[in-house]
Motif scaffolding. Structure first.
Motif: not given
Lengths: 326, 416
Positions: A72-77, A293-294
């Motif tokens: 999951i990317s930093v922005s939540g994708i 943010q992981k």
């Protein structure tokens, strides 16, 4: 003395048909009824609870496990599956084992201290004395106040320059630096104070559970012990404590889970400390989410912590056998 | 029998209504899109800069809604601590805000979540931004964020303490700073020479002040270079300050805001502050005799850490571009924007705003150093991770070798 002669017949009858049923003959008629049909009949009554358990417990747990295997990317994708790479990252983290050990210390010390102090407190509150009602109310206060608020009161008290605890210690000469000592600035002292706060906020629940247990101790038994010449210590250990087994078991179990999963106290008390020398698994999960943010790795660590709690509880139930009848 | 059936019915009804209520809740919390009667609603997620932030935005929204009755704006104010995790949760749930006020944005641009800045403001508004700020909001030549506010830092000096310690002039180089701070710390009574906040709140700022002041850098849009020899002089100087006892106790875990309060109370000789610090002193301790000077550097050359916060617009399916543009154009009009910036105590990012505020005495020291400002490499997608690594690790410099701490930060930044 009359009862002793009667007892052999009473348990026999009780074991055979514990609950009184209208007409013993009906039992044999009901027997062929299958378990599945019983379940079906019960469904309308238990389904609301089941729905809640599935919706509020099972579903989020499943999502958490699912997230722990994704990238999951930093922005939540969600960028696809990575298998168990997140778990590998959790265990490869050089501070993981110190954090794990600190978590165990945290749980054991807080729960043991809370239960021991609560046993004493409950004993006191069980005695009749003037103003007992007010004292009982006072014990509830840490429970009624928000944990973050209670912790912040301690936190500000411990601040250098203006904290009241620091000021007191400086004024009575225990600390020589005029601005006080940075209790919440150094990992060992911040962690120790967190334990103090955690014990403090755990006391009300534990005390009241044990107090309830104390009130279940039958007066006749205490009287009998007294007549048999047992002193207060002997009475407490051999008569009162065994009766408290159930209450203490509940208090310990719920406290273990509560304390293990407690974030706010450590977050407030140790939040400004750099590095990982005051972290437990919970604050580490928080740091994965908040700082790095992981979300994926945080989920993996959450699953791990979930398993750890289950293991701790299983070991406790197995070793202490808290549910065994007295 | 009848009674229990009724209970079951009630129980089922309760559960049903509970779950329905839950659905309704999540929908209303989402990006409403075309709500009642063909009107558009915009969701605005902003951090709290001060206690007044919420009412300032509410004023802007009220003015906007009265001009555009068909657009309604939902405001959500979050603390800086929670802002980014709230946003990540919203994005993950497919409910990103339409307009978001925050710091790092390159990660969102990389995930193709943002409108290019030029698509959500009119050309007139776009050309009003200072070029250097727009340049700082570009990823591969396209600006994805609109500069909202800027701040610069400067050294706040307690004149009285300096005088008591026998220091004639405010320091301009590291050597002078170390000397002055050691003398002030020597006054005793719990007074600290230099306030050094390396705690998790804003460790990256204090780190930048020292590392960059010694000729270092955090890198650029392509590469994060924290573990770089050029950063060592600054890091070593931090250790020197701590070892000499020139700072307050436990700088590694002291947060900035509480430490600033101690400065306001007059117990710290010197500390780096922001424009809002002026207002803080006026409110908390108006009698404090202080001056604002440029930050001392290794060689005394002027330098400041500029920080710029941005507004960005999330695509969210792409049907609200027009409403977003209307809102942003309204917001950046000088009559709305300048009072907003001024009330928050920051520096404007528009040319018209700078002109209007050039006469402000309290902002002058900061406007003066702004041309020399250096910014975080916030257009680098790895900046978020770097920023987090600084917050959680840099304070260890108090007890660990400087090079080791920088290497640890670099490793975490690269992993993110």
């Amino acid at each position: 003395m009359i009862t002793t002669t009667d007892t052999p017949s009473v348990p026999g009858a009780g074991a055979a048909q514990r609950r009184p049923r209208p007409g013993g003959d009906l039992r044999s008629v009901e027997k062929p009824r299958s378990g599945a049909r019983d379940l079906l009949a019960a469904l309308p009554w238990i389904s609301p609870a089941l729905l809640l358990i599935v919706g509020v417990v099972m579903f989020p747990a499943a999502v958490m496990f699912y997230n722990s295997t994704r990238d999951i990317s930093v922005s939540g994708i969600d960028k696809g599956s990575v298998g168990f790479a997140n778990y590998a990252e959790v265990f490869a983290f050089p501070h993981f084992w110190p954090i794990f050990l600190r978590t165990i210390v945290w749980v054991v010390v807080v729960v043991v201290a809370a239960v021991l102090i609560s046993l004493a407190l409950a004993q006191l509150l069980n005695k009749a004395f003037p103003g007992r009602r007010i004292v009982r109310l006072a014990v509830i206060i840490p429970w009624a106040a928000s944990v973050v608020m209670t912790t912040l009161v301690f936190y500000y008290g411990l601040e250098p320059y203006f904290g009241i605890i620091n000021k007191t210690l400086v004024d009575i000469g225990l600390i020589t630096t005029p601005e006080g000592y940075g209790w919440t600035r150094n990992p060992p002292t911040a962690f120790a104070w967190s334990i103090v706060v955690a014990v403090f906020v755990s006391l009300p629940f534990t005390t009241y559970t044990i107090l309830a247990g104390l009130q279940m101790v039958p007066g006749e038994v205490l009287e009998a012990a007294k007549m048999d010449g047992a002193g207060p210590a002997r009475t407490y250990v051999s008569v009162v404590l065994p009766h408290l087994r159930g209450a203490v078991a509940v208090a310990v179990l719920i406290n273990i889970i509560n304390v293990f999963n407690s974030l706010p106290i450590l977050k407030v008390m140790t939040g400004s400390i750099p590095g990982y020398d005051a972290d437990t698994i919970m604050t580490m999960i928080f740091k994965y989410i908040q700082v790095q943010q992981k979300i994926d790795v945080a989920s993996a660590l959450s699953v791990v912590s979930f398993l750890i709690v289950i293991v701790i509880v299983a070991v406790y139930v197995r070793v202490v056998k808290p549910m065994k009848e007295v | 029998m009848k009674k229990s059936q009724r209970f079951a019915a009630i129980a089922v009804a309760t559960t049903a209504s509970l779950s329905l209520a839950a659905c309704g809740f999540s929908e209303s919390g989402g990006s409403g899109g075309d709500a009642e009667g063909g009107s558009t609603s915009l969701n605005l997620l902003v951090p709290s800069y001060s206690d007044a932030t919420q009412s300032l935005w509410e004023e802007v929204i009220e003015g906007f809604e009265s001009e555009n009755p068909d657009i309604s704006v939902n405001l959500e104010v979050q603390s800086w601590d929670n802002l980014e995790s709230v946003l990540a949760t919203k994005i993950q749930g497919g409910q990103a805000p339409d307009i978001y006020n925050g710091g790092p944005f390159a990660g969102f641009a990389a995930d193709d979540l943002l409108y290019p800045a030029q698509d959500v403001v009119s050309p007139e508004t776009f050309s009003d931004f200072q070029e250097s700020f727009i340049a700082n909001a570009e990823v591969d030549g396209t600006a994805y964020a609109l500069p909202l506010i800027a701040s610069a830092r400067a050294l706040f000096v307690n004149n009285e303490l300096l005088e008591q310690a026998g220091v004639d002039a405010a320091p301009t180089t590291w050597d002078e700073l170390l000397d002055a701070a050691t003398k002030i710390s020597g006054l005793g009574g719990g007074i600290a020479g230099y306030g050094m906040p390396l705690g998790s709140e804003e460790a990256q700022a204090e780190a930048a002040i020292w590392l960059w002041g010694g000729g270092g850098t955090f890198g650029d849009a392509e590469k994060i270079t924290v573990d770089d020899p050029s950063n060592l002089p600054g890091a070593e100087q931090i250790k020197k300050m701590i070892d000499a006892g020139a700072t307050q106790a436990d700088p590694g875990s002291t947060d900035r805001s509480p430490l600033m309060d101690i400065f306001v109370q007059g117990k710290i000789g010197m500390q780096v502050g922001l424009p809002p610090t002026v207002g803080q002193i006026a409110e908390g301790n108006p009698d404090l005799d202080y001056s604002i000077v440029p930050i001392p550097t290794r060689d005394g050359s002027p330098f400041t850490l500029g920080v710029m916060d941005q507004l960005m617009a999330f695509k969210n399916g792409g049907d609200k571009q027009e409403a977003i543009t209307k809102f942003l154009d309204y917001y950046y009009s000088a009559d709305v924007y300048v009072p907003w910036v001024q009330a928050e105590g920051f520096l404007p990012t528009t040319k018209s705003g700078a002109e209007q505020l050039s006469g402000e005495a309290s902002l002058k020291p900061f406007l003066d150093v702004l041309p020399g400002a250096k910014f975080y490499p916030s257009t680098n997608p790895a900046w978020s991770a770097t920023n987090g690594a600084f917050k959680s690790l840099f304070g260890q410099i108090q007890s660990k070798p400087a090079a080791e701490v920088l290497a640890e930060i670099q490793a975490q930044a690269d992993a993110g």
